[in-house]
Design a protein around this motif. Structure first.
Motif, short mmCIF file in Angstrom:
data_model
loop_
_atom_site.label_atom_id
_atom_site.label_comp_id
_atom_site.label_asym_id
_atom_site.label_seq_id
_atom_site.Cartn_x
_atom_site.Cartn_y
_atom_site.Cartn_z
N LEU B 405 0.83 -1.20 0.00
CA LEU B 405 0.00 0.00 0.00
C LEU B 405 0.87 1.25 0.00
O LEU B 405 0.60 2.23 -0.71
CB LEU B 405 -0.95 -0.01 1.20
N THR B 406 1.93 1.20 0.83
CA THR B 406 2.81 2.37 0.87
C THR B 406 3.40 2.66 -0.49
O THR B 406 3.39 3.80 -0.97
CB THR B 406 3.98 2.10 1.85
N GLU B 407 3.92 1.60 -1.11
CA GLU B 407 4.56 1.84 -2.41
C GLU B 407 3.53 2.26 -3.45
O GLU B 407 3.82 3.06 -4.34
CB GLU B 407 5.31 0.57 -2.86
N LEU B 408 2.31 1.70 -3.33
CA LEU B 408 1.26 2.09 -4.27
C LEU B 408 1.00 3.59 -4.16
O LEU B 408 0.88 4.30 -5.17
CB LEU B 408 -0.02 1.29 -3.98
N ASN B 409 0.91 4.05 -2.92
CA ASN B 409 0.63 5.48 -2.75
C ASN B 409 1.80 6.35 -3.18
O ASN B 409 1.59 7.45 -3.69
CB ASN B 409 0.19 5.76 -1.32
N ALA B 423 -8.57 -0.45 1.33
CA ALA B 423 -9.72 -1.26 1.76
C ALA B 423 -9.88 -2.46 0.84
O ALA B 423 -10.20 -3.56 1.26
CB ALA B 423 -10.97 -0.40 1.75
N ASN B 424 -9.67 -2.24 -0.45
CA ASN B 424 -9.69 -3.38 -1.39
C ASN B 424 -8.42 -3.24 -2.20
O ASN B 424 -8.40 -2.65 -3.27
CB ASN B 424 -10.94 -3.31 -2.28
N ASP B 428 -7.49 -1.54 -5.88
CA ASP B 428 -6.72 -0.30 -5.92
C ASP B 428 -5.52 -0.45 -6.86
O ASP B 428 -5.23 0.44 -7.68
CB ASP B 428 -6.23 0.08 -4.52
N ILE B 429 -4.85 -1.60 -6.72
CA ILE B 429 -3.68 -1.81 -7.57
C ILE B 429 -4.11 -1.85 -9.04
O ILE B 429 -3.50 -1.23 -9.92
CB ILE B 429 -2.96 -3.12 -7.22
#
Lengths: 978, 495
Positions: B405-409, B423-424, B428-429
């Motif tokens: 999640l961190t890297e995604l953001n 959350a999902n 999101d990815i």
């Protein structure tokens, strides 16, 4: 092998005289005769010298002189039993399709072989590399023809063995006569042409708007528009915002086509001879301005024949024909760049020019930018010059009593220069950008020559035994050289490569050869019983490992009339039969299929991948070492008999022709990763049928006569075996080798229609099946028990008919009263279907909101107020046509049965009326018309049933292509002899 | 008598000069070579170039395969006013009626590669090793596209015997191979990529139209993320991380990327700003000459279908929900309307409701001299940004969801895009992937490999495709079955 060759080619290379004389026996009106038409084949071999064995027809020169047709094959239409003709294009000089006794091969042109004065000139197949269609036969002037013999069965065609399986048409040009004062003839003709049968009408501007309004009404939820008028306005606003209401629409067809075109011909000839030498020399000029503006066709031809008798035993002959053709046409072929085809798609609400005078290129979906048809006519051109020389030299030498030697060398050379020039602003080629033009210059040279040597022994023993034997050998060589330069980056409209930024060049050489040995024997006993037999061995370079094949034929005939038991009512009675197995190579006349034996790679360094691109390689031919001769077994049984002193004559034939090892494409699995097809011996075809010819002279008085000739033929072509269970031809393009509605399968008619069955339009909702009123319906399968509105759920079914008529009928009536003669020819073709090949351009059920349609679009089902139409034929139009109802199905197939007044001619001949005053010994005036009236049995048929979308394969038969109409001509001419 | 002897002897003399013999019938096409004649390094390279041309053809990656990957999904739609790909967009296809023609092209590529890989005529050298390695990677790529489209995804657990035929031999026109299993194909793909990777130079090719180590690694990570056998996620993580550690300067690293720099990568008129860019791992060579071979022209190229410049054929647009999902114009992948990568000029002559947005990733370039041109912009197939997203996906699969999640953001932030709550995480990815790769042929394959349905929120007449629907697997054409009776059609297609 070599020894055999040398023995057979004894006496090679004397050039000496032999006249190929084919004199038609005077079978027409005045004298009764039991002679049969004498037809002479190659090597001085007479076809059926004593009595008729084979099946063939002879068409006399009266039918060829001063014709409005630009090529020889046009004239045979309707005059020969078993011959079916269709033209590929009204464009003069384009290839035609002729089938004799059905289609005998799956590949290649179905045309018969044409032989002119002993030179085998091919099958009229397309030789053009740039132009859409070019017929080599159009370089032969019909006025120079003496007669034409159409050879149909194995016995008659055996000497042309490997290329004669579709039949042979022997053309003999006029020769001089010995001991005749020189005679001159001059004739001229002017004709006017238009489309023979064309009921395709496009929507006018008002109709187009109405259709657009209905489309909006249909495509939007109920209640979106209060009235049809509002829907029309919404349509205009959305799709044709540039249109100002009330301005007259643009009639694109009128801008692109002339309403009529003209043909002019002028001929001159001189012939004569002395005691030992005869000559004929003639010249013709033919000029045609066709229906499409920007088209043109001119032909100048010169033909000459010289015969010389060096002694009673030695004769020489020389025939030389030259023609020069200049042809002008538009560019575009089958693509969107074809101005004639795009003229039928363009919205009438778009103007030709912008206010500033430039061409309007914002044409909606009817034409992509740059394809304004008027601009294409003026700025996108193809022109060509073609020089053809056909010549033959022959010698006939009786070197020992009863032994003859004949040598014939014939050649055909064609030199073509084809140019294509497209100005910038018309991006017709991929890779061309808007600011650059296209230039192509293609030069082709085709050289065909054949050389045959024959040795014969002819003798009559005891006055009873007439024996003729021949042995011979023939060698043929065919080469094709093509050089073309092509540029997509022309910066100036002038057609020179100085203005190109980059030029792509390509050259190619193709060659094939054939060697044949043959022997023939004719034996007639008491002028009653004839036996004839033939054996031949042919080898062809285009085959696989086994290049040679052995073939043979036998035939016999019985002149029953000379028997004692024959009833007196017969004035002639001959029974005959023949059977033979001959080899055939169907693709032999088309280039680029000559190398079939080995799998090969091509390394091309013109195009590379990446900056350092060093070129690329790919598998070019799959190679088929097993490829061998197609074998055509042909059985013919027939009778010729006459009554009332030959005033009523019949010729009846039954034939059964079986082509085994038929060469066709074999499609390797897509997973093989190479070429998608190759030539293989793939199947077999059977053609069966009968022909009846009736010649009658009901009235023959001194001043008045009435002659009737009728021919009826029945033919059915069935594919018996095939290497695949089903072959279809829908590759999704508009190419000539695409035909979505027909297929090949074992057990079915050749080219039988195989498609999804149309079931009309739903008139009521059917919620169980999800059908709404107005939906297009299809039968789910051939049983026609269930319908669906989802085209994907409909299976294709066989329709039981193909585009080839089962019945071909011709009827000629000729009336002569003193110097006046009236004749007319009616033809009928029955039991076949035709299809509209441009259906996707003419009716789209709403798929393309800014494309024009034919008036049948007004019949689309709709419930729009004030325009309600609950049609059963055309479904509800919705934007985008999501149901894909416009795509192929039997909706676009019609019955092609029709009767046509093919030709009518009224002539008055002054005879030698003026002879004393002016020296003119013949003056004839005439009026002539062709394709004058057509009656089609299917009332809804709105295009010509004799159409053909390409003539180099059976695939184009019966497929209407708008830019290739069948032409009607009315002409007036004068013939003078002195 | 004398006369006869004279005549006959003359004739016999003349026959001596007659030289026609049956050898005259042995004619060969003068400019061709026998199939066994790949006997030099140059010829091996040329066969490999032929394979590149096949995979870059207009029916394959040169145009249509890029389109199918998007219009079979839910972010880009085909306007009903344009027939171009409407049938496919509406899932209206079966064996006898479809718009897919890349099956044969992929096998053209595969067999050309086979002939290079199996070649023993040329002595081994650095050049032959390099050429053979590229051929292995290219072959794997061809099989990857075939199995992704023409077979069910490995994790669906259904119809796994319906892989594609496995062809590893040289050209042989008699073969009629049956389908291999999906497992066998994936094993072959991974094996080819590994062998290719092992022997190819670790420094990237100078010319980006050739495949190199990073392309192999990127494809390996994608394949592992599709197959998801035990251990695959770890390998995907390893390879994608290796790529990230070697990203060149100038690529779209996770850092700050300016809107104009991002947009120009795709839409600049000048080829120099778009081709051979550091961001690209592998692109297809498109120029005046190569397009003569690939068939990418003004009626078949991607700019024709996407670009506002072509009035009559363009018909593919991003739908409004997708456009809105970027959140704001700050996202460099959207940019300001008509200035960034979306445009609405001329959208009103279509009957769409709601109106969509033109995508500017495939512009019709104006002519600069003669080399630049309309459809001559190289098509980018693999680029470095994907390595980040593949790594994030792999992190999630190996259980490191927090890091994922961190890297995604951070990734989203580098594009100034909206951030995610997690959350999902899978959604999101995949949504971030959609925002990054719209128009680049990936969305449909993303949904397919995770067994997700297609759910369209606008501009559709067929708005849902269940994950179990047979149309997730393309039908082989009826003509392919006609010429290879051993090939079975995928179940569910009646024709």
């Amino acid at each position: 092998m070599n020894v055999k060759l040398r023995v057979l080619s004894i006496g090679v290379l004397f050039f000496a005289g032999h006249s190929l004389v084919a004199q038609k026996a005077k079978a027409d009106t005045t004298t009764k005769t039991k002679d049969i038409a004498e037809v002479v084949l190659i090597g001085g071999i007479k076809l059926d010298p004593a009595q008729k064995v084979g099946a063939y027809n002879v068409v006399s020169k009266a039918n060829f002189e001063s014709t409005p047709f630009s090529s020889v094959d046009d004239v045979l239409n309707g005059r020969v039993a078993g011959l079916n003709f269709s033209s590929a294009s009204g464009d003069p000089g384009s290839s035609n399709m002729i089938t004799i006794r059905g289609v005998s091969s799956l590949l290649g042109t179905p045309n018969p072989l044409y032989v002119i004065d002993g030179v085998v000139v091919g099958k009229g197949a397309d030789n053009a590399s740039v132009m859409e269609s070019w017929n080599p036969l159009s370089s032969i002037d019909p006025n120079a023809i003496e007669n034409v013999s159409v050879l149909k069965d194995a016995s008659a065609t055996a000497l042309y063995g490997s290329r004669g399986a579709n039949g042979v048409i022997l053309i003999t040009t006029k020769k001089g006569k010995y001991n005749q004062k020189t005679r001159f003839e001059f004739s001229t003709e002017t004709g006017v042409q238009d489309r023979a049968f064309d009921k395709l009408k496009l929507l006018t501007a008002d109709e187009y708007i109405k259709v657009g309004g209905i489309l909006m009404w249909n495509s939007n939820p109920a209640g979106t528009y209060a009235s049809l008028e509002e829907a029309k306005n919404a349509y205009l606003q959305q799709y044709e915002p540039q249109y100002v209401k009330g301005t007259p629409g643009t009639d694109w067809m009128k801008l692109v086509n002339r309403t009529s075109s003209t043909v002019n011909t002028y001929n001159f000839s001189a012939s004569g001879g002395g005691a030992n030498t005869s000559f004929r020399i003639g010249g013709t000029y033919y000029e045609n301005e066709p229906l499409v503006k920007a088209g043109g066709f001119n032909r100048i031809s010169v033909n000459s024949a010289v015969d010389h008798k060096a002694s009673d035993k030695l004769k020489f002959g020389l025939n030389l024909n030259y023609s020069n053709i200049k042809r002008d046409t538009y560019s575009g072929g089958r693509s969107v760049g074809n101005p004639v085809t795009s003229a039928i798609m363009l919205s009438p609400l778009r103007s030709v020019y912008n206010p500033d005078g430039t061409y309007n290129q914002n044409l909606g979906q009817g034409a992509t930018a740059g394809m304004n048809p008027v601009s294409l006519l003026n700025e996108s051109r193809e022109w060509s010059t073609i020089n053809t020389i056909i010549g033959s030299v022959n010698m006939d030498y009786q070197f020992v009593k009863n032994f003859y030697f004949n040598s014939l060398y014939g050649m055909q050379a064609q030199m073509m220069k084809e140019m294509q020039n497209i100005y910038k602003g018309h991006p017709m080629y991929g890779g061309q950008n808007d600011n650059r033009g296209v230039l192509r210059d293609a030069r082709s040279t085709i050289l065909d020559w054949n050389w045959s040597n024959t040795l014969s022994y002819r003798n009559i023993f005891n006055g009873r035994h007439d024996l003729q034997t021949y042995v011979g050998m023939e060698y043929q060589d065919h080469t094709y050289n093509n050089l073309s330069l092509f540029s997509l980056t022309q910066t100036d409209p002038r057609p020179y490569f100085t203005f190109a930024e980059n030029v792509l060049g390509d050259n190619s050489d193709q060659q094939w050869r054939q060697i044949s040995y043959f022997g023939r024997l004719n034996y007639t006993l008491d002028k009653k019983y004839t036996l004839s037999g033939q054996f031949r061995r042919d080898g062809n370079s285009t085959l696989g490992d086994k290049k040679f094949g052995n073939f043979w034929s036998v035939g016999g005939s019985w002149n029953v009339l000379n028997e004692s038991f024959v009833p007196k009512v017969f004035s002639s009675l001959i029974l005959r039969g023949s059977y033979g197995v001959l080899g055939n190579i169907p693709y032999a006349d088309q280039w680029y299929s000559q190398y079939n034996q080995f799998a090969t790679l091509l390394f091309n360094t013109q195009y590379g991948w990446g900056e350092s691109g060093s070129g690329y390689g790919y598998v070019a031919t799959p190679g088929n070492q097993a490829l061998t001769w197609e074998e055509s077994s042909h059985l013919d049984v027939g009778a010729d008999f006459g009554f009332f002193n030959e005033r009523l004559k019949f010729t009846v034939d039954y034939y059964n022709k079986y082509t085994d090892k038929a060469i066709f494409y074999e499609y390797p699995a897509l997973e093989t990763g190479g070429p998608s097809r190759f030539n293989a011996n793939a199947g077999s075809i059977r053609n069966r049928g009968f022909e009846i010819v009736v010649d009658a002279v009901p009235v023959r008085k001194e001043n008045f006569s009435w002659t009737i000739n009728a021919n009826v033929a029945y033919n059915k072509s069935v594919v018996e075996k095939l290497n695949q269970p089903l072959v279809t031809f829908d590759n999704g393009s508009t190419d000539a080798d695409n035909n979505e509605l027909v297929a090949l399968a074992p057990g079915h008619i050749l080219g039988e229609y195989f498609t999804i069955l149309w079931a009309g339009v739903a008139q009521a909702n059917d919620p169980t099946k999800g059908i709404k009123a107005g939906d297009a319906l299809y039968y789910t399968d051939g049983t026609q028990t269930e319908v669906t509105n989802n085209r994907l759920l409909a299976s294709k079914a066989w329709l039981g008919k193909s585009a080839f008529p089962i019945y071909n009928v011709g009827l000629t009536n000729e009336f002569k009263y003193k110097g006046l003669s009236l004749s007319f020819l009616l033809t009928g073709q029955f039991d076949f279907y035709v299809q509209n090949g441009v259906r996707s351009y003419t009716q789209h059920d709403g798929a393309f909101p800014t494309r024009n349609q034919v008036v049948e679009a007004l019949d689309n089902w709709t419930d729009a107020p004030g325009a309600e139409n609950y049609s059963n034929d055309n479904p509800k139009a919705i934007i985008g046509n999501p149901s894909t109802s416009r795509l192929a199905s039997s909706r676009f197939i019609s019955k092609g049965d029709h009767i046509r007044l093919k030709e009518a001619r009224l002539a008055y001949s002054f005879g030698s009326l003026f002879k004393e005053q002016t020296g003119i010994n013949n003056l004839t005036l005439y009026v002539r018309g062709t394709n004058l009236l057509t009656f089609a049995f299917d009332k809804k048929l709105n295009y010509d049933p004799e159409s053909n979308s390409n003539s180099w394969s059976w695939l184009g038969k019966g497929r209407y292509w708008y830019s290739s109409p069948v032409i009607r001509t009315i002409s007036f001419g004068v013939q003078i002899g002195f | 008598m004398k006369k006869y002897i004279l005549i006959i002897s003359t004739l016999l003399l003349l026959t001596g000069f007659n030289s026609c013999s049956e050898r005259d019938l042995d004619l060969l096409q003068p400019e061709a070579d026998f199939i066994s004649d790949i006997n030099s390094v140059e010829r091996m390279q040329m066969m490999l170039n032929g394979a590149y041309f096949s995979v870059a053809s207009a029916d394959a990656l040169g145009s249509k395969l890029m389109v199918f990957g998007d219009i079979l999904g839910d972010k880009i739609y085909n306007s009903p006013s344009r027939a171009i790909f409407l049938q496919t967009y509406n899932y209206n296809y079966n064996g006898i009626q479809n718009q897919f023609a890349f099956y044969g092209k992929m096998y053209d590529t595969i067999v050309s590669c086979n002939m290079v890989i199996n070649n023993t005529s040329v002595a081994e050298s650095d050049d032959t090793i390099r050429i053979k390695s590229q051929a292995r990677i290219l072959r794997a790529l061809a099989y990857y596209y075939l199995v992704s489209y023409y077979s069910p995804t490995p994790t669906s657990g259904v119809n796994q015997e319906y892989g594609v035929p496995l062809v590893l031999g040289n050209y042989d026109l008699t073969i009629k191979p049956a389908r291999a299993t999906v497992k066998e194909i994936y094993t072959q793909i991974i094996s080819d990529l590994n062998v290719g990777l092992a022997h190819i130079s670790q420094s990237e090719p100078i010319d980006k139209v050739f495949l190199g180590a990073n392309a192999a690694k990127l494809l390996l990570s994608r394949v592992y993320l599709t197959r998801r056998d035990p251990g695959d996620a770890q390998l995907a993580l390893q390879y994608s991380s290796e790529i990230i550690s070697s990203i060149p300067d100038g690529a779209f690293k996770v850092g700050s990327i300016s809107a104009s720099y991002y947009a120009n990568y795709f839409k600049a008129m000048d080829d120099a700003q778009s081709e051979d860019h550091p961001e690209t791992i592998w692109e297809l060579d498109m120029n005046f000459y190569s397009n003569q071979v690939t068939g990418v022209f003004n009626d078949t190229g991607l700019p024709t279908f996407y670009s506002p410049g072509d009035n009559t054929r363009r018909g593919l647009l991003a739908n409004k929900p997708f456009y809105d999902s970027f959140g704001s114009n700050n996202d460099v992948r959207r940019g300001s309307l008509n200035i960034g990568l979306f445009s609405t000029s001329g959208v009103n002559d279509l009957a769409d409701d709601p109106k969509g947005y033109w995508i500017m990733k495939y512009p019709r370039t104006t002519t600069i001299g003669t080399t630049a041109g309309l459809y001559f912009r190289d098509i980018k197939v693999f680029r470095y940004s994907e390595a980040y997203l593949n790594r994030i996906e792999a992190l999630r699969l190996t259980g490191q969801t927090g890091l994922a999640l961190t890297e995604l953001n951070s990734f989203a932030a580098s594009r100034k895009g909206t951030s995610y709550t997690g959350a999902n995480l899978l959604n999101d990815i995949l949504n971030e992937r959609a925002k990054e790769f719209y128009g680049e042929g990936q969305r449909f394959l993303d949904l397919k490999r995770y067994n997700l349905p297609v759910v369209r929120n606008s501009n559709c007449s067929v708005c849902n495709l269940e994950a179990t629907d047979h149309r997730f697997v393309l039908p082989v054409s009826q003509s392919a079955i006609n010429s290879n009776p051993n090939l079975k059609q995928y179940p569910g297609y009646t024709n």
